[in-house]
Motif scaffolding. Sequence first.
Motif, PDB file in Angstrom:
ATOM      1  N   ARG A   1      31.909  63.611  84.263  1.00 11.28           N
ATOM      2  CA  ARG A   1      31.987  64.940  83.657  1.00 11.28           C
ATOM      3  C   ARG A   1      30.734  65.771  83.959  1.00 11.28           C
ATOM      4  O   ARG A   1      30.812  66.943  84.285  1.00 11.28           O
TER       5      ARG A   1
ATOM      6  N   ARG B   1      31.522  69.173  85.912  1.00 11.94           N
ATOM      7  CA  ARG B   1      31.709  70.342  85.066  1.00 11.94           C
ATOM      8  C   ARG B   1      30.377  70.965  84.676  1.00 11.94           C
ATOM      9  O   ARG B   1      29.508  70.281  84.142  1.00 11.94           O
TER      10      ARG B   1
ATOM     11  N   TRP C   1      27.577  74.939  79.497  1.00 15.06           N
ATOM     12  CA  TRP C   1      27.697  76.334  79.076  1.00 15.06           C
ATOM     13  C   TRP C   1      26.530  77.165  79.597  1.00 15.06           C
ATOM     14  O   TRP C   1      26.707  78.299  80.040  1.00 15.06           O
TER      15      TRP C   1
ATOM     16  N   ILE D   1      35.197  83.080  76.828  1.00 16.84           N
ATOM     17  CA  ILE D   1      35.392  83.547  75.438  1.00 16.84           C
ATOM     18  C   ILE D   1      36.731  84.270  75.319  1.00 16.84           C
ATOM     19  O   ILE D   1      37.510  84.045  74.400  1.00 16.84           O
TER      20      ILE D   1
ATOM     21  N   ASP E   1      39.651  81.885  75.431  1.00 18.61           N
ATOM     22  CA  ASP E   1      39.779  81.147  74.164  1.00 18.61           C
ATOM     23  C   ASP E   1      40.349  82.032  73.062  1.00 18.61           C
ATOM     24  O   ASP E   1      41.165  81.587  72.264  1.00 18.61           O
TER      25      ASP E   1
END
Lengths: 58, 298
Positions: free
Chosen positions: B28, B32, B35, B47, B50
């Motif tokens: 991971r 990835r 943030w 944002i 989401d």
Amino acid sequence: MYRALLDLLPIHWFFKLLLVIIILAGVSFFCFTTLFPYIVDFIPYPFGNLGFEEAVAQ
Amino acid sequence: MDIIAQRWLISRGFINTRTWGCYTNEIRKKQRPTWQELTLGSKIMAILSDLLFTAAFLILLYILWQLYWTAVPAYYDQKELVSRSEWDMPEDVTKAAQPLDYMPCDKINGKASYERVWGVDWQKEYDLNWKEPTEIKSMIGRVYVPKFGADFVHNLVQGTDKEIVLDRQGFGHYESTVMPGCVGNFAAAAHRDGYGAPLGDVEKIKVGDSLIVRTRHYWYVYSTTGYKIVQPEQGDVLLPVPGDSTAKPTKRLLTYTTCHPRWSMDQRYILQGEFKYWAEVKSGVPQELLDVGLKLEN
């Protein structure tokens, strides 16, 4: 965004999943019992006394 | 999962590590970005996406609430009202009710018929002139449709107020129409969807199917004669003689109104029936309900 927030939590992924489920269940319960019955009053619904009864009275 | 197996699955393309499937922190972290590593544009998009998913979730919840959950409080409200009512029970719930040889609502010795029919002082029991009810204290009857099975039963209360009647009690009796069994047009409204959808499958009721109303002391059995689809402002379907405001009623009719098409409020579905017979509750249960296996419980 939510996943980034969850990444900040120093707990096992299982408890994160549990937390998400609890939050979703809480939100659903709040919506079903409080929020939706409240907001539905603001949605016009041409039925009941505003429908046939008035037409008959006229 | 074994790390070698994971890498094999990833190398064969079974797991797309760019979007999903990072099973270990090791992978991971490599695949990835955190943030902090995201650019401003990516953060805004994250944002926004989401928030959109949240909105979609809430809308989905609202649909589920409107279509299904609203039936839950309606069910318990009806059950609660029934539990407060002390109604006659048949001496034998497996015996067919005997049709009475005289008609309901006929005037006896010049006295208002409903007092005799209902066995109560109707004016005291139900204030026919109320305009802004805040609570339903008693019910007129319960509605059965054998076509929908033995489990189908909803309360019938006075008025067609959406919030306290239709949303909670099932069927609402149009105040301008006669009571069950009387000469004229007995009319009631119910939801087509949501709040238990009492008339959700109204289109399945065919000519000849029985429509039954039970009051405190009596069963009123009607037979379906047809249906109409009208515009919401066509209130003449509720007249004592539907469609004719001057004619004197001679028949004992029934009219159920609900929305049409389903999931819409554009038109109204009008189900029409005509009185077949009536019977005392104490004498038994209508044969039509016994045929579908009704086990009457108060």
